[in-house]
Design a protein around this motif. Structure first.
Motif, PDB file in Angstrom:
ATOM      1  N   LEU A  13      36.279  49.866  36.105  1.00  0.00           N
ATOM      2  CA  LEU A  13      37.621  50.180  36.223  1.00  0.00           C
ATOM      3  C   LEU A  13      38.388  50.312  34.844  1.00  0.00           C
ATOM      4  CD1 LEU A  13      38.295  47.906  39.315  1.00  0.00           C
ATOM      5  CD2 LEU A  13      38.231  50.333  39.125  1.00  0.00           C
ATOM      6  N   SER A  14      37.937  49.285  33.579  1.00  0.00           N
ATOM      7  CA  SER A  14      38.854  49.188  32.558  1.00  0.00           C
ATOM      8  C   SER A  14      38.614  50.794  31.726  1.00  0.00           C
ATOM      9  CB  SER A  14      37.842  48.385  31.622  1.00  0.00           C
ATOM     10  OG  SER A  14      36.774  48.817  30.980  1.00  0.00           O
ATOM     11  N   GLY A  15      37.930  51.756  32.339  1.00  0.00           N
ATOM     12  CA  GLY A  15      38.084  53.000  31.919  1.00  0.00           C
ATOM     13  C   GLY A  15      39.267  53.667  32.164  1.00  0.00           C
ATOM     14  N   PHE A  16      39.873  52.854  33.345  1.00  0.00           N
ATOM     15  CA  PHE A  16      41.388  53.642  33.794  1.00  0.00           C
ATOM     16  C   PHE A  16      42.538  52.882  33.286  1.00  0.00           C
ATOM     17  CE2 PHE A  16      37.572  55.169  36.201  1.00  0.00           C
ATOM     18  CZ  PHE A  16      37.766  56.369  36.369  1.00  0.00           C
ATOM     19  N   GLY A  17      42.194  51.448  33.267  1.00  0.00           N
ATOM     20  CA  GLY A  17      43.439  50.424  32.905  1.00  0.00           C
ATOM     21  C   GLY A  17      42.588  49.376  32.719  1.00  0.00           C
ATOM     22  N   GLY A  18      43.570  48.529  32.381  1.00  0.00           N
ATOM     23  CA  GLY A  18      43.236  47.063  31.930  1.00  0.00           C
ATOM     24  C   GLY A  18      42.967  46.238  33.105  1.00  0.00           C
ATOM     25  N   VAL A  19      42.139  45.308  33.172  1.00  0.00           N
ATOM     26  CA  VAL A  19      41.731  44.527  34.334  1.00  0.00           C
ATOM     27  C   VAL A  19      41.792  43.138  34.318  1.00  0.00           C
ATOM     28  CG1 VAL A  19      39.633  44.038  36.059  1.00  0.00           C
ATOM     29  CG2 VAL A  19      39.812  46.315  34.719  1.00  0.00           C
ATOM     30  N   VAL A  20      42.409  42.685  35.308  1.00  0.00           N
ATOM     31  CA  VAL A  20      42.754  41.109  35.412  1.00  0.00           C
ATOM     32  C   VAL A  20      42.142  40.683  36.541  1.00  0.00           C
ATOM     33  CG1 VAL A  20      44.275  39.394  35.647  1.00  0.00           C
ATOM     34  CG2 VAL A  20      45.008  41.172  34.350  1.00  0.00           C
ATOM     35  N   ALA A  21      40.899  40.229  36.265  1.00  0.00           N
ATOM     36  CA  ALA A  21      40.133  39.602  37.492  1.00  0.00           C
ATOM     37  C   ALA A  21      40.211  37.949  37.338  1.00  0.00           C
ATOM     38  CB  ALA A  21      38.402  39.893  37.281  1.00  0.00           C
ATOM     39  N   PHE A  22      39.873  37.561  38.582  1.00  0.00           N
ATOM     40  CA  PHE A  22      40.169  36.054  38.912  1.00  0.00           C
ATOM     41  C   PHE A  22      39.152  35.528  39.834  1.00  0.00           C
ATOM     42  CE2 PHE A  22      42.884  38.093  41.988  1.00  0.00           C
ATOM     43  CZ  PHE A  22      42.801  37.278  42.664  1.00  0.00           C
ATOM     44  N   ASP A  23      39.232  34.354  39.719  1.00  0.00           N
ATOM     45  CA  ASP A  23      38.370  33.448  40.963  1.00  0.00           C
ATOM     46  C   ASP A  23      39.446  33.060  41.561  1.00  0.00           C
ATOM     47  OD1 ASP A  23      36.089  33.897  39.890  1.00  0.00           O
ATOM     48  OD2 ASP A  23      35.815  31.970  39.372  1.00  0.00           O
ATOM     49  N   PHE A  24      39.380  33.143  43.247  1.00  0.00           N
ATOM     50  CA  PHE A  24      40.535  32.626  43.995  1.00  0.00           C
ATOM     51  C   PHE A  24      40.239  31.129  44.213  1.00  0.00           C
ATOM     52  CE2 PHE A  24      40.164  36.825  46.391  1.00  0.00           C
ATOM     53  CZ  PHE A  24      41.552  37.230  46.572  1.00  0.00           C
ATOM     54  N   ARG A  25      41.357  30.551  44.412  1.00  0.00           N
ATOM     55  CA  ARG A  25      41.334  29.148  44.645  1.00  0.00           C
ATOM     56  C   ARG A  25      40.115  28.676  45.370  1.00  0.00           C
ATOM     57  NH1 ARG A  25      46.907  27.823  47.470  1.00  0.00           N
ATOM     58  NH2 ARG A  25      47.285  29.611  45.829  1.00  0.00           N
ATOM     59  N   GLY A  26      39.691  27.447  44.943  1.00  0.00           N
ATOM     60  CA  GLY A  26      38.365  27.060  45.608  1.00  0.00           C
ATOM     61  C   GLY A  26      37.087  27.871  45.151  1.00  0.00           C
ATOM     62  N   HIS A  27      37.015  28.736  44.373  1.00  0.00           N
ATOM     63  CA  HIS A  27      35.943  29.343  44.047  1.00  0.00           C
ATOM     64  C   HIS A  27      35.761  29.226  42.558  1.00  0.00           C
ATOM     65  CE1 HIS A  27      36.794  31.320  47.596  1.00  0.00           C
ATOM     66  NE2 HIS A  27      35.581  31.992  47.607  1.00  0.00           N
ATOM     67  N   GLY A  28      34.433  28.871  42.161  1.00  0.00           N
ATOM     68  CA  GLY A  28      34.082  28.785  40.717  1.00  0.00           C
ATOM     69  C   GLY A  28      34.979  27.820  39.967  1.00  0.00           C
ATOM     70  N   ARG A  29      35.672  28.187  39.090  1.00  0.00           N
ATOM     71  CA  ARG A  29      36.317  27.213  37.980  1.00  0.00           C
ATOM     72  C   ARG A  29      37.963  27.131  38.464  1.00  0.00           C
ATOM     73  NH1 ARG A  29      33.954  28.794  32.166  1.00  0.00           N
ATOM     74  NH2 ARG A  29      31.674  28.841  32.649  1.00  0.00           N
ATOM     75  N   SER A  30      38.235  27.641  39.561  1.00  0.00           N
ATOM     76  CA  SER A  30      39.610  27.945  39.940  1.00  0.00           C
ATOM     77  C   SER A  30      39.739  26.465  40.671  1.00  0.00           C
ATOM     78  CB  SER A  30      40.185  28.911  40.664  1.00  0.00           C
ATOM     79  OG  SER A  30      40.410  30.236  39.994  1.00  0.00           O
ATOM     80  N   ALA A  31      40.910  26.065  40.713  1.00  0.00           N
ATOM     81  CA  ALA A  31      41.270  24.702  41.397  1.00  0.00           C
ATOM     82  C   ALA A  31      41.714  24.716  42.833  1.00  0.00           C
ATOM     83  CB  ALA A  31      42.527  23.974  40.880  1.00  0.00           C
ATOM     84  N   GLY A  32      41.706  23.922  43.559  1.00  0.00           N
ATOM     85  CA  GLY A  32      42.227  23.904  45.081  1.00  0.00           C
ATOM     86  C   GLY A  32      41.000  24.423  45.971  1.00  0.00           C
ATOM     87  N   ARG A  33      41.207  24.455  47.211  1.00  0.00           N
ATOM     88  CA  ARG A  33      40.389  24.754  48.118  1.00  0.00           C
ATOM     89  C   ARG A  33      40.690  26.296  48.843  1.00  0.00           C
ATOM     90  NH1 ARG A  33      36.999  20.765  49.940  1.00  0.00           N
ATOM     91  NH2 ARG A  33      37.455  18.560  49.007  1.00  0.00           N
ATOM     92  N   SER A  34      39.581  26.888  48.965  1.00  0.00           N
ATOM     93  CA  SER A  34      39.616  28.243  49.925  1.00  0.00           C
ATOM     94  C   SER A  34      40.524  28.096  51.174  1.00  0.00           C
ATOM     95  CB  SER A  34      38.523  28.974  49.978  1.00  0.00           C
ATOM     96  OG  SER A  34      38.414  30.197  50.747  1.00  0.00           O
ATOM     97  N   THR A  35      41.599  28.852  51.548  1.00  0.00           N
ATOM     98  CA  THR A  35      42.087  29.039  52.947  1.00  0.00           C
ATOM     99  C   THR A  35      41.672  30.412  53.316  1.00  0.00           C
ATOM    100  OG1 THR A  35      44.123  29.966  51.972  1.00  0.00           O
ATOM    101  CG2 THR A  35      44.026  27.579  52.103  1.00  0.00           C
ATOM    102  N   VAL A  36      40.633  30.901  52.795  1.00  0.00           N
ATOM    103  CA  VAL A  36      40.280  31.876  53.555  1.00  0.00           C
ATOM    104  C   VAL A  36      40.805  33.238  53.835  1.00  0.00           C
ATOM    105  CG1 VAL A  36      37.961  32.476  55.047  1.00  0.00           C
ATOM    106  CG2 VAL A  36      38.266  30.247  54.564  1.00  0.00           C
ATOM    107  N   GLY A  37      41.922  33.408  52.944  1.00  0.00           N
ATOM    108  CA  GLY A  37      42.724  34.651  53.121  1.00  0.00           C
ATOM    109  C   GLY A  37      44.344  34.421  53.109  1.00  0.00           C
ATOM    110  N   ASP A  38      44.515  32.956  53.382  1.00  0.00           N
ATOM    111  CA  ASP A  38      45.933  32.798  53.693  1.00  0.00           C
ATOM    112  C   ASP A  38      46.714  32.574  52.427  1.00  0.00           C
ATOM    113  OD1 ASP A  38      48.307  31.669  54.783  1.00  0.00           O
ATOM    114  OD2 ASP A  38      47.623  29.845  55.452  1.00  0.00           O
ATOM    115  N   LEU A  39      46.577  31.466  51.838  1.00  0.00           N
ATOM    116  CA  LEU A  39      47.624  31.063  50.517  1.00  0.00           C
ATOM    117  C   LEU A  39      46.746  31.965  49.214  1.00  0.00           C
ATOM    118  CD1 LEU A  39      48.099  27.145  51.036  1.00  0.00           C
ATOM    119  CD2 LEU A  39      49.340  29.110  51.708  1.00  0.00           C
TER     120      LEU A  39
END
Length: 259
Positions: A56-82
């Motif tokens: 995708l970076s061949g078309f534009g800059g990419v901001v990827a992230f870990d959702f809340r509760g995933h990997g190194r992100s804080a919080g807990r997953s709300t499975v699609g809500d918050l």
């Protein structure tokens, strides 16, 4: 070919959670930013997601992230809500660092979240939803019954935390979040692309058609022959076509979105 370099970013959501992210600068159009949203139990650091960000970076800059509760992100997953606030933080960051056009691209749960974000929060120039569910609580396939076990049972949440570094909320949604197909009706006139494989083992094609129908004829629908589910099944060719669509459809022509 080596992957394009990415740089760590820390985002802060509207509800004050720290979100781990990475920015892969554009190798293509300098004014296009693409926010990449992974699926449930996924991560920006997985090989498949790093490969998608590279293409995708061949078309534009990419901001990827870990959702809340995933990997190194804080919080807990709300499975699609918050999680809409995680996407909003990434979109805001893309704007802040200079991308004038921002497109969200989400896979599976991330596909549902980018639909809900566009319908509820807005502020994007185009949306791509890949392998997304149209509605909540779908249990019609074995993989989705396993997902519900991981979400609803204490032993399932423990397995997700230990095996996938995914921390999941306890309890049930209250109130019930707006379903993806309901959010889709609020997205036009922003360009929308729905991508689904005819070999998806999680969500059958009826989900893609329900989302497409909810857009009232304004969305594009790609049914991909032989394509399975989400990031792990996405080929470089499919990702390139998604990137080309995002670059073309996010650019207004004489003040009107292209179709």
């Amino acid at each position: 070919m080596p992957l394009a370099p990415s740089f760590p970013v820390t985002l802060r959501t509207r509800d004050d959670l720290r979100i781990d992210a990475a920015h892969t600068p554009s190798r293509g159009a300098g004014d296009l930013g693409i926010v990449l949203a992974h699926g449930f139990t996924g991560s920006l650091r997985e090989r498949s997601n790093r490969g998608i960000a590279h293409v995708l970076s061949g078309f534009g800059g990419v901001v990827a992230f870990d959702f809340r509760g995933h990997g190194r992100s804080a919080g807990r997953s709300t499975v699609g809500d918050l999680e809409i606030w995680d996407v909003e933080a990434a979109v805001r960051h893309a704007r802040t660092i200079g991308y004038r056009r921002v497109v969200t691209v989400g896979f599976s749960m991330g596909g549902a979240v980018v639909l809900r974000h566009a319908g509820i929060v807005g502020g994007v120039d185009a949306v791509v939803s890949v392998s997304a569910p149209a509605r909540w609580y779908y249990r019609g396939t074995r993989p989705m019954r396993q997902v519900h076990w991981a979400i609803e049972r204490p032993v399932g949440r423990l397995a997700a935390r230990l095996g996938k570094r995914t921390r999941i909320m306890k309890g049930v949604w209250d109130p019930l979040p707006l379903a993806p197909y309901e959010a889709v009706a609020k997205i036009p006139p922003v360009p929308l692309l729905i991508v689904h494989g005819d070999a998806d083992g999680f969500f059958p094609l009826e989900h893609a058609h329900q989302l497409h129908d909810a857009a009232g004829g304004t969305a594009q629908l790609w049914i991909e022959p032989g394509y399975g589910h989400a990031e792990s099944a996405a080929t470089p060719d499919l990702v390139r076509r998604v990137g080309a669509w995002a670059a073309a459809r996010s650019r207004p022509q004489d003040g009107v979105y292209s179709s």
